[in-house]
Design an enzyme around this catalytic site. Structure first.
Site, PDB file in Angstrom:
ATOM      1  N   LYS A 293       1.002  -1.289   0.090  1.00  0.00           N
ATOM      2  CA  LYS A 293       0.102  -0.010  -0.286  1.00  0.00           C
ATOM      3  C   LYS A 293       1.113   1.284  -0.158  1.00  0.00           C
ATOM      4  O   LYS A 293       2.172   1.437   0.262  1.00  0.00           O
ATOM      5  CB  LYS A 293      -0.969   0.140   1.022  1.00  0.00           C
TER       6      LYS A 293
ATOM      7  N   SER B 134      -9.414   2.014   3.105  1.00  0.00           N
ATOM      8  CA  SER B 134      -9.305   3.112   2.463  1.00  0.00           C
ATOM      9  C   SER B 134      -8.041   2.207   1.796  1.00  0.00           C
ATOM     10  O   SER B 134      -8.346   2.246  -0.463  1.00  0.00           O
ATOM     11  CB  SER B 134      -8.067   4.006   3.113  1.00  0.00           C
TER      12      SER B 134
ATOM     13  N   SER C 220     -10.586  -0.113   7.545  1.00  0.00           N
ATOM     14  CA  SER C 220      -9.584   0.119   5.615  1.00  0.00           C
ATOM     15  C   SER C 220      -8.511  -0.789   5.258  1.00  0.00           C
ATOM     16  O   SER C 220      -8.416  -1.258   4.020  1.00  0.00           O
ATOM     17  CB  SER C 220      -8.751   0.891   5.422  1.00  0.00           C
TER      18      SER C 220
HETATM   19  N1  GLN Z   1     -13.436   4.390   5.977  1.00  0.00           N
HETATM   20  C1  GLN Z   1     -13.083   4.847   7.339  1.00  0.00           C
HETATM   21  C2  GLN Z   1     -12.339   6.612   7.106  1.00  0.00           C
HETATM   22  O1  GLN Z   1     -12.724   7.040   6.039  1.00  0.00           O
HETATM   23  C3  GLN Z   1     -11.470   4.021   7.479  1.00  0.00           C
HETATM   24  C4  GLN Z   1     -10.463   4.406   7.384  1.00  0.00           C
HETATM   25  C5  GLN Z   1      -9.275   3.968   7.335  1.00  0.00           C
HETATM   26  O2  GLN Z   1      -9.481   2.314   8.154  1.00  0.00           O
HETATM   27  N2  GLN Z   1      -8.042   4.110   7.125  1.00  0.00           N
HETATM   28  O3  GLN Z   1     -11.998   6.985   7.860  1.00  0.00           O
END
Ligand code: GLN
Length: 484
Positions: free
Chosen positions: A76, A151, A175
């Site tokens: 990532k 994400s 995410s």
């Molecule tokens: N979707 C969540 C957010 O927007 C979690 C994101 C994540 O786990 N990095 O913060």
């Protein structure tokens, strides 16, 4: 070759059926022809990959090859990689070439793994759909009109489309698990502190945790064996022995106590998703598990609590991106203030700005007690709920997300509904627990993930439960038609 798991590829390399160079080339070719449709890579690193593959083959020839030796992986784009662009999905870091490797990257390099490239992601990991990436949205390999989740959507899509055998992800509020669910792969978020955060660009430091995104639980165990462990460069990493996560995979599930939180099966859950989860739970019953309804009474507070704590921490973490030290700088600043304002104004996207504003507000004098301190208190209540539940059960199960993947553009103007797509995952981060999503079936022709939640440091138990499920079912083996 590209349809094999890490475990199978590792066996193939060991038996001399193919070399790491051949294997790496196969994946690089697939990325070259198929990535354009999916946009799951921000950077592909063929020179590095082939160089590392050559070294891995040489190491193997000299008799020093571990299980990940010569295995291609994708990282990532939140992990700092020496000499390679590390953008975190943002225009702000578009010019940033990291001068050092994150601990996770160093560990994979030391294990002889090969890096194919850096995967696309929501900007600074803020998002649930990959649409906040400055590099454009990632497409879901099961339906190119749908999002892959976020994400870590680039990683999830790349694994699902077989452009990489496995990848890393990070999970602050879901995410790893939500994109794993949307793309039909296996994702594990370890206990907070289990994997070093050194060199992993911080979003919300008290919640962020890196983990593997793979086809199978067996592969997740192989990756976690490399990733887990104490790191003195991360003050939140925990100095605790790392078990071999592969050894308990075949333990019997007879008598395993599984808790189903009634709050996870209430309003808001898609009916078709609920059916898939119910039949997955039945599969566990067949294996001898005992099912019990439990309650997590404060779980409705998880999303609002998270959306105070995560933005507060991100407003502080992102203040270092000021146009002075590294990253994007605006053209022709008039004075210092103009340099700050325009560099940040032009470098960050809308969602990131929204979070910085919310976080700065929550931390400001006069509001700090009302919002931030209050959120810390509800965080404790949420954590206590889990502690009470784990007095009665070994593992908690439920859906990873309330729906299957939605379409690109469908929720971009509706941040609240978007935030709710992490409704079942966020509480796990607030409590620092390990959680997994594994492929459990299909609803509306799209994959559905079953979430498994364990006690702190119970990764082996989760991997064991997931592996046993994968021995009984074949959902994790399904390949999207377009990428067969
Ligand atoms: N979707 C969540 C957010 O927007 C979690 C994101 C994540 O786990 N990095 O913060």
């Amino acid at each position: 070759m590209y349809n094999k798991t890490i475990a199978e590829l590792s066996a193939g390399l060991k038996a001399g059926e193919f070399s790491s160079v051949e294997l790496t080339q196969t994946y690089l070719d697939r990325i070259k022809t198929l990535n354009e449709q999916l946009n799951c890579f921000i950077t592909v690193t063929p020179e590095i990959a082939l160089e590392q593959a050559k070294e891995a083959d040489a190491q193997r020839a000299s008799g020093h090859a571990g299980l990940l030796n010569g295995i291609p992986l994708s990282q990532k784009d939140i992990f700092c990689t020496k000499g390679v662009k590390t953008s975190c999905g943002s225009k702000m870091l578009e010019p940033f070439i990291s001068p050092y490797d994150a601990t996770t990257i160093t560990k994979f390099n030391d294990s002889g793994a090969v890096m194919l490239g850096k995967t696309n992601m929501d900007e600074f990991a803020m998002g649930s759909s990959n649409e906040t990436s400055w590099y454009g949205p990632v497409k879901n390999p099961w339906n190119l009109d749908a999002v892959p989740g976020g994400s870590s959507g680039g990683s999830a899509a790349a694994v699902a489309a077989r452009l990489t055998p496995a990848a890393t992800g990070t999970d602050t509020g879901g995410s790893i698990r939500q994109p794993a669910s949307f793309c039909g792969i296996t994702g594990l978020k370890p206990t907070y502190g289990r994997v070093s955060r050194y060199g992993m660009i911080a979003f919300a430091s008290s919640l962020d945790q890196a983990g593997p995104m793979t086809r199978t639980a067996e592969d997740a165990a192989l990756m976690l064996n490399v990733m887990a462990g104490f790191d003195q460069r991360d003050s939140t990493s925990i100095d605790r022995a790392v078990p071999d996560y592969s050894t308990d995979l075949n333990d019997s599930l007879d008598g395993l106590k599984i808790g189903l939180p009634k709050e996870f099966f209430a309003e808001g859950l898609d009916d078709e998703v609920a059916k898939v989860i119910e039949s997955a739970v039945k599969e566990y019953e067949k294996m001898g598990a005992v099912i019990k309804e439990i309650s997590l009474p404060t779980s409705h507070l998880a999303v609002p609590t998270y959306y105070i704590i995560a933005p507060s921490e991100c407003s502080s973490n992102l203040s270092r991106m000021d146009g002075v030290r590294y990253g994007y700088r605006c053209d022709d600043p008039k004075d210092l203030n103009d340099l700050y304002i325009r560099s940040r104004g032009e470098g960050f996207g809308t969602e990131v700005k929204r979070r910085i504003l919310v976080g700065t507000y929550a931390l400001s004098e006069g509001f700090y007690d009302a919002y931030y301190v209050k959120a810390q208190k509800t965080r404790r209540l949420i954590s206590n709920d889990f502690n009470r539940a784990f007095e009665q059960v070994d593992v908690i199960m439920g859906p990873a997300a309330p729906s299957t993947a939605f379409n690109i553009g469908e929720l971009t103007d509706d941040p609240i509904t978007m935030y709710l797509s992490d409704i079942y995952t966020i509480a796990v981060n607030l409590a620092g627990l390990p959680g997994m999503s594994i492929p459990a079936g299909f609803a509306n022709n799209m994959p559905v993930g079953l979430q498994l939640i364990g006690k702190h440091f119970a990764e082996s138990k989760l991997l064991n439960a997931a592996h046993q499920f994968q021995k009984q079912t074949d959902w994790h083996l399904k390949t999207p038609d377009l990428f067969k």
